[in-house]
Design a protein around this motif. Structure first.
Motif, PDB file in Angstrom:
ATOM      1  N   ALA A  38       0.704  -1.154  -0.146  1.00 20.53           N
ATOM      2  CA  ALA A  38      -0.066   0.150   0.089  1.00 20.53           C
ATOM      3  C   ALA A  38       0.793   1.109   0.054  1.00 20.53           C
ATOM      4  N   VAL A  39       0.731   2.101  -0.995  1.00 23.70           N
ATOM      5  CA  VAL A  39       1.490   3.253  -1.132  1.00 23.70           C
ATOM      6  C   VAL A  39       0.950   4.649  -0.514  1.00 23.70           C
ATOM      7  N   THR A  40       1.329   4.760   0.508  1.00 22.91           N
ATOM      8  CA  THR A  40       0.669   5.783   1.431  1.00 22.91           C
ATOM      9  C   THR A  40       1.270   7.360   1.369  1.00 22.91           C
ATOM     10  N   LYS A  41       2.036   7.470   0.222  1.00 24.69           N
ATOM     11  CA  LYS A  41       2.723   8.998  -0.027  1.00 24.69           C
ATOM     12  C   LYS A  41       1.929   9.990   0.086  1.00 24.69           C
ATOM     13  N   TYR A  42       0.671   9.791  -0.401  1.00 24.70           N
ATOM     14  CA  TYR A  42      -0.317  11.078  -0.554  1.00 24.70           C
ATOM     15  C   TYR A  42      -1.499  11.099   0.469  1.00 24.70           C
ATOM     16  N   GLU A  61       6.626   4.220   0.708  1.00 25.63           N
ATOM     17  CA  GLU A  61       6.720   5.518   1.058  1.00 25.63           C
ATOM     18  C   GLU A  61       7.628   5.844  -0.105  1.00 25.63           C
ATOM     19  N   ASN A  62       7.685   7.100  -0.606  1.00 23.65           N
ATOM     20  CA  ASN A  62       8.667   7.569  -1.641  1.00 23.65           C
ATOM     21  C   ASN A  62       9.610   8.777  -0.904  1.00 23.65           C
ATOM     22  N   ARG A  63       9.157   9.198   0.363  1.00 24.35           N
ATOM     23  CA  ARG A  63       9.888  10.108   0.962  1.00 24.35           C
ATOM     24  C   ARG A  63      10.392   9.754   2.143  1.00 24.35           C
ATOM     25  N   PHE A  82      10.899   1.304   0.966  1.00 18.92           N
ATOM     26  CA  PHE A  82      11.407   2.725   0.513  1.00 18.92           C
ATOM     27  C   PHE A  82      11.284   2.596  -1.024  1.00 18.92           C
ATOM     28  N   ILE A  83      10.341   3.450  -1.674  1.00 24.16           N
ATOM     29  CA  ILE A  83      10.178   3.159  -3.157  1.00 24.16           C
ATOM     30  C   ILE A  83      10.476   4.391  -4.107  1.00 24.16           C
ATOM     31  N   GLY A  84      11.005   5.530  -3.337  1.00 28.44           N
ATOM     32  CA  GLY A  84      11.391   6.748  -3.847  1.00 28.44           C
ATOM     33  C   GLY A  84      12.812   6.859  -4.464  1.00 28.44           C
ATOM     34  N   LEU A 161      13.967  -7.096  -9.008  1.00 26.26           N
ATOM     35  CA  LEU A 161      14.263  -5.598  -9.970  1.00 26.26           C
ATOM     36  C   LEU A 161      12.755  -4.830  -9.812  1.00 26.26           C
ATOM     37  N   MET A 162      13.143  -3.656 -10.026  1.00 27.55           N
ATOM     38  CA  MET A 162      11.979  -2.976  -9.731  1.00 27.55           C
ATOM     39  C   MET A 162      12.034  -2.041 -11.272  1.00 27.55           C
ATOM     40  N   THR A 163      10.741  -1.741 -11.526  1.00 28.62           N
ATOM     41  CA  THR A 163      10.540  -0.730 -12.587  1.00 28.62           C
ATOM     42  C   THR A 163       9.364   0.126 -12.439  1.00 28.62           C
ATOM     43  N   MET A 164       9.351   1.283 -12.962  1.00 29.83           N
ATOM     44  CA  MET A 164       8.076   1.964 -13.104  1.00 29.83           C
ATOM     45  C   MET A 164       7.668   1.935 -14.679  1.00 29.83           C
ATOM     46  N   ALA A 165       6.522   1.378 -14.892  1.00 29.32           N
ATOM     47  CA  ALA A 165       6.249   1.465 -16.562  1.00 29.32           C
ATOM     48  C   ALA A 165       5.912   2.856 -17.196  1.00 29.32           C
ATOM     49  N   GLY A 204       4.038  -2.674 -11.270  1.00 27.91           N
ATOM     50  CA  GLY A 204       2.443  -2.653 -11.509  1.00 27.91           C
ATOM     51  C   GLY A 204       2.115  -1.631 -10.360  1.00 27.91           C
ATOM     52  N   MET A 205       1.412  -0.655 -10.707  1.00 29.16           N
ATOM     53  CA  MET A 205       0.670   0.337 -10.164  1.00 29.16           C
ATOM     54  C   MET A 205      -0.966   0.471 -10.259  1.00 29.16           C
ATOM     55  N   SER A 206      -1.517   1.503  -9.642  1.00 32.31           N
ATOM     56  CA  SER A 206      -3.118   1.267  -9.950  1.00 32.31           C
ATOM     57  C   SER A 206      -3.354   1.175 -11.022  1.00 32.31           C
ATOM     58  N   ASN A 207      -2.758   1.616 -12.063  1.00 35.43           N
ATOM     59  CA  ASN A 207      -3.308   1.807 -13.492  1.00 35.43           C
ATOM     60  C   ASN A 207      -2.826   0.554 -14.200  1.00 35.43           C
ATOM     61  N   ILE A 220       3.376  -5.674  -6.048  1.00 35.48           N
ATOM     62  CA  ILE A 220       2.705  -4.432  -6.732  1.00 35.48           C
ATOM     63  C   ILE A 220       2.715  -3.323  -5.718  1.00 35.48           C
ATOM     64  N   ARG A 221       2.578  -2.283  -6.363  1.00 39.39           N
ATOM     65  CA  ARG A 221       2.712  -0.882  -5.503  1.00 39.39           C
ATOM     66  C   ARG A 221       1.389   0.074  -5.836  1.00 39.39           C
ATOM     67  N   ILE A 222       0.422  -0.229  -4.896  1.00 40.66           N
ATOM     68  CA  ILE A 222      -0.641   0.700  -4.976  1.00 40.66           C
ATOM     69  C   ILE A 222      -1.177   1.647  -4.165  1.00 40.66           C
ATOM     70  N   GLY A 223      -1.141   2.615  -4.728  1.00 43.40           N
ATOM     71  CA  GLY A 223      -1.522   3.986  -4.019  1.00 43.40           C
ATOM     72  C   GLY A 223      -3.142   4.552  -4.213  1.00 43.40           C
ATOM     73  N   THR A 224      -3.081   5.248  -5.276  1.00 47.42           N
ATOM     74  CA  THR A 224      -4.543   5.672  -5.513  1.00 47.42           C
ATOM     75  C   THR A 224      -5.892   4.898  -5.566  1.00 47.42           C
ATOM     76  N   ASP A 225      -5.676   3.636  -6.095  1.00 43.67           N
ATOM     77  CA  ASP A 225      -6.776   3.041  -6.004  1.00 43.67           C
ATOM     78  C   ASP A 225      -7.065   2.355  -4.767  1.00 43.67           C
TER      79      ASP A 225
HETATM   80  C1  LIG Z   1       3.530   6.566  -6.023  1.00 43.42           C
HETATM   81  C2  LIG Z   1       4.011   5.516  -6.579  1.00 43.42           C
HETATM   82  C3  LIG Z   1       3.266   4.309  -6.550  1.00 43.42           C
HETATM   83  C4  LIG Z   1       1.651   4.112  -6.549  1.00 43.42           C
HETATM   84  O1  LIG Z   1       1.305   4.962  -7.662  1.00 43.42           O
HETATM   85  P1  LIG Z   1      -0.493   4.722  -7.812  1.00 43.42           P
HETATM   86  O2  LIG Z   1      -0.499   5.230  -9.273  1.00 43.42           O
HETATM   87  O3  LIG Z   1      -0.839   5.991  -6.732  1.00 43.42           O
HETATM   88  O4  LIG Z   1      -0.853   3.405  -7.492  1.00 43.42           O
HETATM   89  C5  LIG Z   1       3.903   2.956  -7.197  1.00 43.42           C
HETATM   90  N1  LIG Z   1       5.240   3.155  -7.280  1.00 43.42           N
HETATM   91  C6  LIG Z   1       6.016   4.095  -7.140  1.00 43.42           C
HETATM   92  C7  LIG Z   1       7.591   4.205  -7.108  1.00 43.42           C
HETATM   93  C8  LIG Z   1       5.549   5.410  -6.607  1.00 43.42           C
HETATM   94  O5  LIG Z   1       6.233   6.634  -6.521  1.00 43.42           O
END
Ligand SMILES: *Cc1c(COP(=O)(O)O)cnc(C)c1O
Length: 233
Positions: A38-42, A61-63, A82-84, A161-165, A204-207, A220-225
């Motif tokens: 659960a990504v709780t940064k926001y 958290e990214n900060r 720590f994901i940031g 390994l980690m990636t942001m698509a 993998g994130m919310s979208n 999988i790292r999910i914040g918004t959803d």
């Molecule tokens: C914010 C963030 C997420 C979560 O993003 P959402 O679209 O809100 O699910 C996942 N990974 C990283 C690295 C982020 O910074």
């Protein structure tokens, strides 16, 4: 009682769990092999607590400030990710407080983690598989050599390994990014390096998490959803 009636974390979690199950079933994977972070940064500490009450056991958290603040006020047995982007000069503030770092992407950072860590730290090496300039992470061609070179740092264990698509809706583009990360993971894993078992795929994130699961995501790292983004500016 929820502070913001628009967000029902418990309901969101049950929807997400259902989607995780469907995506896993589709490719004959087990849900037990997929960790939901659960990504709780926001969101507020209260919202993070709601997630934990609903059953979440991994928080991302990214900060650094955000992570330490939540950690100080949340008295629950959760894994902290720590994901940031991590600045080398701030490593000492966070390295011994987290269970996983998802953003290892350069030698200077590895050196600093190795210097400041009291125990071995599980790190995901961040790779920029989409090649987008704005994204952090190593490019695909240098990732393997980089990971091999981390043998010099006994406090670092490359768990995956980690990636942001790329931030697009195009399923083919998303899928090919995840496939590329998986292929790279397999390549590293097959080397059987003792400092880099490299079993995990944080993608993998919310979208895009359902596609990520179909392509092998273990984290999988999910914040918004899940928890919303009420403090997002
Ligand atoms: C914010 C963030 C997420 C979560 O993003 P959402 O679209 O809100 O699910 C996942 N990974 C990283 C690295 C982020 O910074």
């Amino acid at each position: 009682m929820s502070i913001n009636t628009n967000i029902n974390v418990e309901k969101n979690l049950s929807n997400i769990n259902q989607k995780i199950k469907q995506a896993a079933d589709k490719v004959e994977r087990h849900v037990e092999d997929i960790t939901l972070i659960a990504v709780t940064k926001y969101v507020t500490i209260e919202r993070a607590r709601e997630a934990i009450d609903a059953g979440i056991t991994n928080i991302g958290e990214n900060r650094i400030e955000g992570l330490l603040e939540k950690q100080a006020q949340i008295d629950a047995n959760v894994n902290w990710h720590f994901i940031g982007t991590l600045q080398s000069r701030k490593v000492r503030d966070v390295v011994n407080e987290v269970d996983y770092i998802h953003s290892l992407d350069r030698k200077s950072l590895a050196k600093e983690i190795n210097k400041r860590a009291t125990d071995v730290v599980d790190c995901f090496v961040q790779v920029n598989v989409s090649g987008e300039e704005s994204k952090h992470g190593l490019d695909q061609t240098s990732a393997v050599e980089f990971i091999e070179s981390l043998a010099d740092y006994p406090k670092i264990r490359v768990c995956g390994l980690m990636t942001m698509a790329p931030f697009v809706q195009d399923e083919d583009i998303l899928r090919s990014s995840f496939k590329a990360l998986r292929a790279l993971r397999d390549e590293v894993k097959n080397k059987e390096l003792s400092h880099a078992p490299c079993e995990y795929l944080s993608m993998g994130m919310s979208n895009d998490f359902e596609i990520a699961i179909e392509e092998g995501a273990t984290h999988i790292r999910i914040g918004t959803d899940l928890v919303g983004s009420e403090l997002k500016r």
